[in-house]
Motif scaffolding. Structure first.
Motif, mmCIF file in Angstrom:
data_model
loop_
_atom_site.group_PDB
_atom_site.id
_atom_site.type_symbol
_atom_site.label_atom_id
_atom_site.label_comp_id
_atom_site.label_asym_id
_atom_site.label_seq_id
_atom_site.Cartn_x
_atom_site.Cartn_y
_atom_site.Cartn_z
ATOM 1 N N ASP A 23 -21.708 29.007 -22.354
ATOM 2 C CA ASP A 23 -20.882 29.265 -21.182
ATOM 3 C C ASP A 23 -19.680 28.326 -21.151
ATOM 4 O O ASP A 23 -19.541 27.459 -22.021
ATOM 5 C CB ASP A 23 -21.723 29.137 -19.911
ATOM 6 C CG ASP A 23 -22.406 27.772 -19.814
ATOM 7 O OD1 ASP A 23 -22.182 26.914 -20.696
ATOM 8 O OD2 ASP A 23 -23.171 27.564 -18.857
ATOM 9 N N LEU A 33 -18.773 25.096 -23.582
ATOM 10 C CA LEU A 33 -17.559 25.075 -24.396
ATOM 11 C C LEU A 33 -16.709 23.847 -24.091
ATOM 12 O O LEU A 33 -16.114 23.251 -25.002
ATOM 13 C CB LEU A 33 -16.749 26.353 -24.155
ATOM 14 C CG LEU A 33 -17.416 27.662 -24.608
ATOM 15 C CD1 LEU A 33 -16.585 28.864 -24.170
ATOM 16 C CD2 LEU A 33 -17.616 27.683 -26.112
ATOM 17 N N ARG A 48 -14.603 24.247 -28.832
ATOM 18 C CA ARG A 48 -14.299 25.667 -28.950
ATOM 19 C C ARG A 48 -15.306 26.353 -29.866
ATOM 20 O O ARG A 48 -15.923 25.744 -30.724
ATOM 21 C CB ARG A 48 -12.876 25.873 -29.451
ATOM 22 C CG ARG A 48 -12.618 25.327 -30.841
ATOM 23 C CD ARG A 48 -11.168 25.509 -31.231
ATOM 24 N NE ARG A 48 -10.809 26.912 -31.274
ATOM 25 C CZ ARG A 48 -9.591 27.341 -31.583
ATOM 26 N NH1 ARG A 48 -8.614 26.463 -31.826
ATOM 27 N NH2 ARG A 48 -9.338 28.633 -31.625
ATOM 28 N N PHE A 49 -15.444 27.665 -29.645
ATOM 29 C CA PHE A 49 -16.381 28.492 -30.405
ATOM 30 C C PHE A 49 -15.653 29.093 -31.608
ATOM 31 O O PHE A 49 -14.445 29.383 -31.499
ATOM 32 C CB PHE A 49 -16.910 29.603 -29.480
ATOM 33 C CG PHE A 49 -18.178 30.232 -29.923
ATOM 34 C CD1 PHE A 49 -19.391 29.598 -29.742
ATOM 35 C CD2 PHE A 49 -18.165 31.473 -30.533
ATOM 36 C CE1 PHE A 49 -20.574 30.193 -30.145
ATOM 37 C CE2 PHE A 49 -19.337 32.079 -30.946
ATOM 38 C CZ PHE A 49 -20.544 31.437 -30.746
ATOM 39 N N PRO A 50 -16.318 29.291 -32.750
ATOM 40 C CA PRO A 50 -17.738 29.052 -33.037
ATOM 41 C C PRO A 50 -18.049 27.570 -33.258
ATOM 42 O O PRO A 50 -17.214 26.827 -33.763
ATOM 43 C CB PRO A 50 -17.975 29.867 -34.308
ATOM 44 C CG PRO A 50 -16.637 29.908 -34.982
ATOM 45 C CD PRO A 50 -15.633 29.951 -33.886
ATOM 46 N N TRP A 51 -19.262 27.207 -32.886
ATOM 47 C CA TRP A 51 -19.700 25.836 -33.033
ATOM 48 C C TRP A 51 -20.214 25.564 -34.448
ATOM 49 O O TRP A 51 -20.694 26.475 -35.142
ATOM 50 C CB TRP A 51 -20.839 25.544 -32.056
ATOM 51 C CG TRP A 51 -20.435 25.540 -30.622
ATOM 52 C CD1 TRP A 51 -19.186 25.345 -30.117
ATOM 53 C CD2 TRP A 51 -21.286 25.740 -29.496
ATOM 54 N NE1 TRP A 51 -19.202 25.405 -28.742
ATOM 55 C CE2 TRP A 51 -20.489 25.648 -28.333
ATOM 56 C CE3 TRP A 51 -22.646 25.980 -29.340
ATOM 57 C CZ2 TRP A 51 -20.997 25.780 -27.053
ATOM 58 C CZ3 TRP A 51 -23.173 26.121 -28.076
ATOM 59 C CH2 TRP A 51 -22.356 26.017 -26.937
ATOM 60 N N VAL A 82 -26.710 35.152 -31.963
ATOM 61 C CA VAL A 82 -25.594 34.433 -32.575
ATOM 62 C C VAL A 82 -25.593 34.746 -34.067
ATOM 63 O O VAL A 82 -26.627 34.622 -34.729
ATOM 64 C CB VAL A 82 -25.726 32.906 -32.363
ATOM 65 C CG1 VAL A 82 -24.575 32.184 -33.051
ATOM 66 C CG2 VAL A 82 -25.765 32.559 -30.888
ATOM 67 N N ALA A 95 -23.805 34.090 -25.963
ATOM 68 C CA ALA A 95 -22.578 33.837 -25.216
ATOM 69 C C ALA A 95 -22.597 34.554 -23.876
ATOM 70 O O ALA A 95 -22.955 35.724 -23.795
ATOM 71 C CB ALA A 95 -21.373 34.277 -26.032
ATOM 72 N N SER A 98 -19.787 33.525 -21.722
ATOM 73 C CA SER A 98 -18.386 33.345 -21.348
ATOM 74 C C SER A 98 -17.591 34.599 -21.688
ATOM 75 O O SER A 98 -17.681 35.125 -22.806
ATOM 76 C CB SER A 98 -17.799 32.138 -22.088
ATOM 77 O OG SER A 98 -16.434 31.989 -21.804
ATOM 78 N N LEU A 136 -15.433 35.095 -24.927
ATOM 79 C CA LEU A 136 -16.023 35.276 -26.256
ATOM 80 C C LEU A 136 -16.235 36.746 -26.592
ATOM 81 O O LEU A 136 -16.683 37.072 -27.689
ATOM 82 C CB LEU A 136 -17.348 34.508 -26.348
ATOM 83 C CG LEU A 136 -17.224 32.998 -26.132
ATOM 84 C CD1 LEU A 136 -18.576 32.313 -26.296
ATOM 85 C CD2 LEU A 136 -16.218 32.403 -27.115
ATOM 86 N N ASP A 158 -18.354 39.145 -25.756
ATOM 87 C CA ASP A 158 -19.654 39.827 -25.852
ATOM 88 C C ASP A 158 -20.078 40.326 -24.470
ATOM 89 O O ASP A 158 -21.112 39.930 -23.939
ATOM 90 C CB ASP A 158 -20.697 38.864 -26.428
ATOM 91 C CG ASP A 158 -22.006 39.565 -26.765
ATOM 92 O OD1 ASP A 158 -21.977 40.791 -26.943
ATOM 93 O OD2 ASP A 158 -23.044 38.886 -26.828
#
Length: 374
Positions: free
Chosen positions: A60, A64, A69-72, A96, A258, A260, A263, A265
């Motif tokens: 979320d 983040l 930032r994503f991807p982790w 994921v 995810a 958020s 992202l 999804d």
């Protein structure tokens, strides 16, 4: 309407004409949007309270901000899985993707080791075309990680023509539907054996499948617990930092994914936009509680609708019902009642709109003929 034997002959001819129109409506799917709208309306008043067996560990905005930032990096998931292992979770479903190697191979080693230590982690499988317009391929976790997972589960999303997600496929795969859904894989992992008596609508095309096609089977409609946010969520960063009490996670299924909006999804359900991970939570909860809805196939739809079309012809002229709008109203209400009882009591979905459309067409045609004779 004529009386005596001739009256029943006329009624039989009307019924046969209605049955012919019924077949055309079912096969063409013209009334499907109306059926979907009816199911959506009903779904909004058919919520339930989850049993707290499923907890979402959310990627979320808070996570983040805390992690980045994503991807982790996959080392983050290694920390997360180790924390969940220490808290004694029942199983972990990760929504994921880990289908490509990390820039740092050591991160893949770390997450593979964490997955192995837990022993109850399910990772996703999905189909994608590597080249534009090319054949589909199954996107599996990289070998170093796949060799450590307890099971793999497909995360195919069953979108209807209007892009709403009303159901799920319990089985899917390239060439044949051999992968269980993520939720089904988790439950089978907990039981220690495959579930053979799965609900759902079967696809007859699976008997003659192409090895290059993504095949689906056991389609079920969902009884959503509620709009987005109904299932319990904890932030992934809070879990990693130890800020979530172990009692909230012990002996529970955990789904990592995810939430958020940034992202991407997010799925449109009958209630509201919903993160994909919460969609998976609904599938898991419904599957565990036996609350998945099986849609009628063509034959079942046709036989029940054909029987219901005989109702107004049998009720015609009975005391208290008559020959006008009361007859139509009584027939429509009875059809809707049968639909609701099948859904709520037996978890079968019979789309009634083709039957109702034929009833109304026959009623309108009969009224028109009657008025012309006067």
């Amino acid at each position: 309407m004529p009386t005596g034997a001739f009256a029943w002959l006329v009624r039989g001819m009307v019924w046969m004409a209605g049955v012919g129109l019924l077949v055309l409506l079912i096969v063409s799917g013209i009334t499907t949007p109306l059926d979907n709208g009816l199911y959506d309306l009903h779904a909004r008043f058919w919520h339930y309270t989850p049993k707290d067996d499923v907890v979402i560990v959310a990627i979320d905005p808070k996570s983040l901000d805390a992690i980045g930032r994503f991807p982790w990096p996959r080392s983050v998931y290694a920390q997360l899985i180790d924390r969940l292992t220490a808290d004694g979770v029942r199983g972990i479903g990760m929504d994921v993707t880990m289908s490509t190697p990390s820039d740092d191979p050591h991160n893949d080693t770390l997450v593979a080791a964490a997955i192995h230590r837990n022993g109850k982690v399910v990772l996703p499988v999905f189909a994608e075309a590597v080249n534009l317009g090319g054949p589909l391929q199954e996107a599996l976790p990289v070998t170093a990680i796949a060799s450590s997972v307890a099971a793999l589960g497909q995360v195919d999303v069953a979108k209807d023509a209007d892009e709403r997600v009303r159901g799920a496929y319990l089985k899917a795969g390239l060439g044949s539907p051999y992968w269980p859904s993520l939720a089904l894989a988790l439950i089978q992992l907990a039981r220690g054996s495959p579930i053979t008596d799965l609900p759902g609508l079967h696809d007859p095309a699976n008997d003659d499948a192409s090895p290059y096609l993504w095949m689906r089977n056991n389609y079920v409609l969902l009884r959503y617990a509620g709009p987005s946010g109904t299932f319990g969520r904890v932030s992934a960063s809070d879990v990693i930092d130890g800020n979530v009490p172990a009692a909230l996670l012990k002996n529970r299924w955990v789904l990592i994914g995810a939430t958020s909006e940034g992202l991407g999804d997010i799925l449109q359900t009958p209630d509201s936009p919903m993160p994909g991970v919460e969609y998976q939570a609904n599938v898991l909860e419904s599957l565990e509680r036996g609350w998945l809805v099986t849609p009628f196939d063509f034959l079942a739809q046709f036989l029940l609708a054909a029987a219901m079309l005989a109702l107004p012809l049998l009720l015609y002229g009975l005391p208290g019902i008559g020959r006008g709008l009361w007859l139509l109203l009584a027939s429509v209400l009875l059809v809707l009642a049968v639909c609701v009882v099948l859904l709520r009591s037996h978890y079968f979905w019979w789309p009634p709109m083709a039957c109702l459309t034929v009833m109304m067409v026959e009623f309108a045609a009969w009224r028109l003929l009657t008025l012309r004779r006067r």
